[in-house]
Structures are given as C-alpha cells and as structure tokens.
Design a protein around this motif. Structure first.
Motif, PDB file in Angstrom:
ATOM      1  N   ALA A 115      -6.674  10.462  -7.615  1.00  0.00           N
ATOM      2  CA  ALA A 115      -7.033  11.131  -6.298  1.00  0.00           C
ATOM      3  C   ALA A 115      -7.835  10.406  -5.283  1.00  0.00           C
ATOM      4  CB  ALA A 115      -7.369  12.606  -6.668  1.00  0.00           C
ATOM      5  N   ILE A 116      -9.032   9.818  -6.070  1.00  0.00           N
ATOM      6  CA  ILE A 116     -10.048   9.278  -5.162  1.00  0.00           C
ATOM      7  C   ILE A 116      -9.084   7.775  -4.857  1.00  0.00           C
ATOM      8  CG2 ILE A 116     -12.043   7.954  -5.446  1.00  0.00           C
ATOM      9  CD1 ILE A 116     -12.955  10.044  -7.305  1.00  0.00           C
ATOM     10  N   VAL A 117      -8.466   7.159  -5.701  1.00  0.00           N
ATOM     11  CA  VAL A 117      -7.858   5.999  -5.363  1.00  0.00           C
ATOM     12  C   VAL A 117      -6.847   6.248  -4.352  1.00  0.00           C
ATOM     13  CG1 VAL A 117      -6.132   4.226  -6.025  1.00  0.00           C
ATOM     14  CG2 VAL A 117      -8.079   4.656  -7.477  1.00  0.00           C
ATOM     15  N   PHE A 118      -5.988   7.398  -4.270  1.00  0.00           N
ATOM     16  CA  PHE A 118      -5.157   7.746  -3.252  1.00  0.00           C
ATOM     17  C   PHE A 118      -5.784   8.042  -1.959  1.00  0.00           C
ATOM     18  CE2 PHE A 118      -2.853  11.162  -0.860  1.00  0.00           C
ATOM     19  CZ  PHE A 118      -1.478  10.681  -1.090  1.00  0.00           C
ATOM     20  N   VAL A 119      -6.946   8.679  -1.886  1.00  0.00           N
ATOM     21  CA  VAL A 119      -7.854   8.815  -0.614  1.00  0.00           C
ATOM     22  C   VAL A 119      -7.897   7.584   0.049  1.00  0.00           C
ATOM     23  CG1 VAL A 119      -9.597   9.909   0.437  1.00  0.00           C
ATOM     24  CG2 VAL A 119      -8.252  11.379  -1.059  1.00  0.00           C
ATOM     25  N   VAL A 120      -8.605   6.589  -0.861  1.00  0.00           N
ATOM     26  CA  VAL A 120      -9.135   5.555  -0.368  1.00  0.00           C
ATOM     27  C   VAL A 120      -8.188   4.626   0.120  1.00  0.00           C
ATOM     28  CG1 VAL A 120     -10.152   3.260  -1.161  1.00  0.00           C
ATOM     29  CG2 VAL A 120     -11.023   5.291  -1.968  1.00  0.00           C
ATOM     30  N   LEU A 121      -6.913   4.648  -0.335  1.00  0.00           N
ATOM     31  CA  LEU A 121      -5.598   3.796   0.074  1.00  0.00           C
ATOM     32  C   LEU A 121      -5.310   4.386   1.446  1.00  0.00           C
ATOM     33  CD1 LEU A 121      -3.561   2.961  -3.185  1.00  0.00           C
ATOM     34  CD2 LEU A 121      -4.715   1.490  -1.512  1.00  0.00           C
ATOM     35  N   VAL A 122      -5.146   5.922   1.498  1.00  0.00           N
ATOM     36  CA  VAL A 122      -4.705   6.355   2.895  1.00  0.00           C
ATOM     37  C   VAL A 122      -5.654   5.867   3.788  1.00  0.00           C
ATOM     38  CG1 VAL A 122      -4.726   8.421   4.087  1.00  0.00           C
ATOM     39  CG2 VAL A 122      -3.687   8.352   1.877  1.00  0.00           C
ATOM     40  N   LEU A 172       3.118  10.656  -6.982  1.00  0.00           N
ATOM     41  CA  LEU A 172       4.165  11.126  -7.830  1.00  0.00           C
ATOM     42  C   LEU A 172       3.322  11.449  -9.282  1.00  0.00           C
ATOM     43  CD1 LEU A 172       7.291   8.913  -7.487  1.00  0.00           C
ATOM     44  CD2 LEU A 172       6.999  11.223  -6.885  1.00  0.00           C
ATOM     45  N   PHE A 173       2.261  10.498  -9.643  1.00  0.00           N
ATOM     46  CA  PHE A 173       1.466  10.523 -10.720  1.00  0.00           C
ATOM     47  C   PHE A 173       0.839  12.052 -10.541  1.00  0.00           C
ATOM     48  CE2 PHE A 173      -2.602  10.339 -12.791  1.00  0.00           C
ATOM     49  CZ  PHE A 173      -2.258  10.372 -14.136  1.00  0.00           C
ATOM     50  N   LEU A 174       0.036  12.109  -9.477  1.00  0.00           N
ATOM     51  CA  LEU A 174      -0.714  13.450  -9.151  1.00  0.00           C
ATOM     52  C   LEU A 174       0.100  14.634  -9.215  1.00  0.00           C
ATOM     53  CD1 LEU A 174      -2.983  12.411  -6.083  1.00  0.00           C
ATOM     54  CD2 LEU A 174      -3.610  12.515  -8.392  1.00  0.00           C
ATOM     55  N   ILE A 175       1.260  14.502  -8.729  1.00  0.00           N
ATOM     56  CA  ILE A 175       2.146  15.714  -8.979  1.00  0.00           C
ATOM     57  C   ILE A 175       2.486  15.973 -10.326  1.00  0.00           C
ATOM     58  CG2 ILE A 175       4.604  16.509  -8.643  1.00  0.00           C
ATOM     59  CD1 ILE A 175       4.493  15.199  -5.813  1.00  0.00           C
ATOM     60  N   GLY A 176       2.688  15.036 -11.266  1.00  0.00           N
ATOM     61  CA  GLY A 176       3.160  15.168 -12.844  1.00  0.00           C
ATOM     62  C   GLY A 176       1.823  15.592 -13.289  1.00  0.00           C
ATOM     63  N   ALA A 177       0.861  14.978 -13.041  1.00  0.00           N
ATOM     64  CA  ALA A 177      -0.506  15.124 -13.885  1.00  0.00           C
ATOM     65  C   ALA A 177      -1.023  16.666 -13.488  1.00  0.00           C
ATOM     66  CB  ALA A 177      -1.382  14.351 -13.518  1.00  0.00           C
ATOM     67  N   VAL A 178      -0.844  17.151 -12.445  1.00  0.00           N
ATOM     68  CA  VAL A 178      -1.320  18.435 -11.957  1.00  0.00           C
ATOM     69  C   VAL A 178      -0.284  19.467 -12.789  1.00  0.00           C
ATOM     70  CG1 VAL A 178      -1.438  20.031 -10.238  1.00  0.00           C
ATOM     71  CG2 VAL A 178      -2.519  17.985  -9.953  1.00  0.00           C
ATOM     72  N   VAL A 231      -7.237   2.965   4.075  1.00  0.00           N
ATOM     73  CA  VAL A 231      -7.410   1.765   4.281  1.00  0.00           C
ATOM     74  C   VAL A 231      -5.983   1.479   5.312  1.00  0.00           C
ATOM     75  CG1 VAL A 231      -6.427  -0.418   3.035  1.00  0.00           C
ATOM     76  CG2 VAL A 231      -8.569   0.918   2.271  1.00  0.00           C
ATOM     77  N   SER A 232      -4.822   2.197   4.692  1.00  0.00           N
ATOM     78  CA  SER A 232      -3.604   2.213   5.481  1.00  0.00           C
ATOM     79  C   SER A 232      -4.064   2.532   6.795  1.00  0.00           C
ATOM     80  CB  SER A 232      -2.694   3.123   4.728  1.00  0.00           C
ATOM     81  OG  SER A 232      -1.506   2.970   5.474  1.00  0.00           O
ATOM     82  N   TYR A 233      -4.837   3.438   7.279  1.00  0.00           N
ATOM     83  CA  TYR A 233      -4.929   3.930   8.397  1.00  0.00           C
ATOM     84  C   TYR A 233      -5.713   3.118   9.289  1.00  0.00           C
ATOM     85  CZ  TYR A 233      -6.964   6.860  12.190  1.00  0.00           C
ATOM     86  OH  TYR A 233      -7.269   7.243  13.456  1.00  0.00           O
ATOM     87  N   LEU A 234      -6.705   2.469   8.813  1.00  0.00           N
ATOM     88  CA  LEU A 234      -7.474   1.544   9.351  1.00  0.00           C
ATOM     89  C   LEU A 234      -6.858   0.060   9.646  1.00  0.00           C
ATOM     90  CD1 LEU A 234     -10.905   1.850   7.359  1.00  0.00           C
ATOM     91  CD2 LEU A 234     -10.279   2.335   9.675  1.00  0.00           C
ATOM     92  N   ILE A 235      -5.872  -0.121   8.882  1.00  0.00           N
ATOM     93  CA  ILE A 235      -5.038  -1.322   8.788  1.00  0.00           C
ATOM     94  C   ILE A 235      -4.190  -0.951  10.161  1.00  0.00           C
ATOM     95  CG2 ILE A 235      -3.018  -2.672   8.007  1.00  0.00           C
ATOM     96  CD1 ILE A 235      -4.373  -2.587   5.336  1.00  0.00           C
ATOM     97  N   GLN A 236      -3.481  -0.029  10.257  1.00  0.00           N
ATOM     98  CA  GLN A 236      -2.541   0.234  11.380  1.00  0.00           C
ATOM     99  C   GLN A 236      -3.375   0.624  12.498  1.00  0.00           C
ATOM    100  OE1 GLN A 236      -0.575   4.143  10.126  1.00  0.00           O
ATOM    101  NE2 GLN A 236       0.920   2.805   9.226  1.00  0.00           N
ATOM    102  N   ILE A 250       0.868  -1.151  -0.070  1.00  0.00           N
ATOM    103  CA  ILE A 250       0.048  -0.188  -0.047  1.00  0.00           C
ATOM    104  C   ILE A 250       0.675   1.205  -0.077  1.00  0.00           C
ATOM    105  CG2 ILE A 250      -1.675   1.381   1.372  1.00  0.00           C
ATOM    106  CD1 ILE A 250      -2.720  -1.176   2.309  1.00  0.00           C
ATOM    107  N   GLY A 251       1.965   1.280   0.813  1.00  0.00           N
ATOM    108  CA  GLY A 251       2.826   2.302   0.805  1.00  0.00           C
ATOM    109  C   GLY A 251       3.557   2.598  -0.490  1.00  0.00           C
ATOM    110  N   ILE A 252       3.881   1.684  -1.315  1.00  0.00           N
ATOM    111  CA  ILE A 252       4.552   1.718  -2.594  1.00  0.00           C
ATOM    112  C   ILE A 252       3.492   2.322  -3.662  1.00  0.00           C
ATOM    113  CG2 ILE A 252       5.411   0.680  -4.549  1.00  0.00           C
ATOM    114  CD1 ILE A 252       6.782  -1.151  -2.502  1.00  0.00           C
ATOM    115  N   ILE A 253       2.295   1.831  -3.568  1.00  0.00           N
ATOM    116  CA  ILE A 253       1.280   2.369  -4.416  1.00  0.00           C
ATOM    117  C   ILE A 253       1.076   3.760  -4.067  1.00  0.00           C
ATOM    118  CG2 ILE A 253      -1.307   2.105  -4.985  1.00  0.00           C
ATOM    119  CD1 ILE A 253      -0.986  -1.110  -4.596  1.00  0.00           C
TER     120      ILE A 253
END
Length: 98
Positions: A62-69, A14-20, A71-76, A5-8
């Motif tokens: 961006a939506i995938v990023f927020v969902v992964l954050v 990085l994609f969001l920075i480049g795309a914006v 999920v990562s928070y809930l797993i921790q 999840i951290g790698i994703i």
C-alpha cells in the motif's frame, strides 16, 4: 516510463485486493477486541501466522502504491508544464507576425 509505472500500479492494486480479501476479520464484537489486545500484549502470535504476514505485505505494498501514484502524478504534471511554454511561444509568435 509511465507504462512501466502503470503496470506496477495495476499489479499492486490486484495484490492489495487479493491480500485484503484473504485476511480474516480481526474482531467481531467488543469482546473480540479485548481478547485480541490481550493476545498482542502477551505475545501469543509472533508474526508467524499467515494473517500477520499478509498484513505486513499489505502495508508495504500500500505504501509503494501511494508513492507510485504520486510519482506518476508528478511525471504527468512535469511533462505538461514542460510543453506549456513552447505552446505559448508558438501562439505568441503567430500573433506577433501580423
């Protein structure tokens, strides 16, 4: 699991920075806002331009990023809650042994 999840998350960031940074500005003044609204209303650009594709991809990532954050928070939190009762039990056992 957390490493994947951290790698994703890093790749998505990085994609969001480049795309914006690759997207052009939508409007510079009030007249640009009005003209942009007219073009959208009459359908002059139909999501075939690079800016439209980047905008859609940015929204999706961006939506995938927020969902992964989340999920990562809930797993921790889940792993820290699962470990907490065992630690309390060990301390309680030592205290009751005296």
């Amino acid at each position: 699991m957390q490493i994947v999840i951290g790698i994703i998350l890093i790749l998505a960031a990085l994609f969001l920075i480049g795309a914006v940074l690759m997207q052009s500005g939508k409007s510079h003044n009030l007249s640009g806002t009005i003209a942009g609204g007219a073009e959208t209303f009459f359908g002059k650009s139909k999501a075939t331009t690079l800016d439209k594709k980047l905008s859609k991809a940015t929204t999706i990532v961006a939506i995938v990023f927020v969902v992964l954050v989340l999920v990562s928070y809930l797993i921790q939190n889940h792993s820290s809650f699962a470990a907490a009762p065992a630690a309390d039990y060990a301390v309680e056992t030592v205290v009751n042994a005296d």
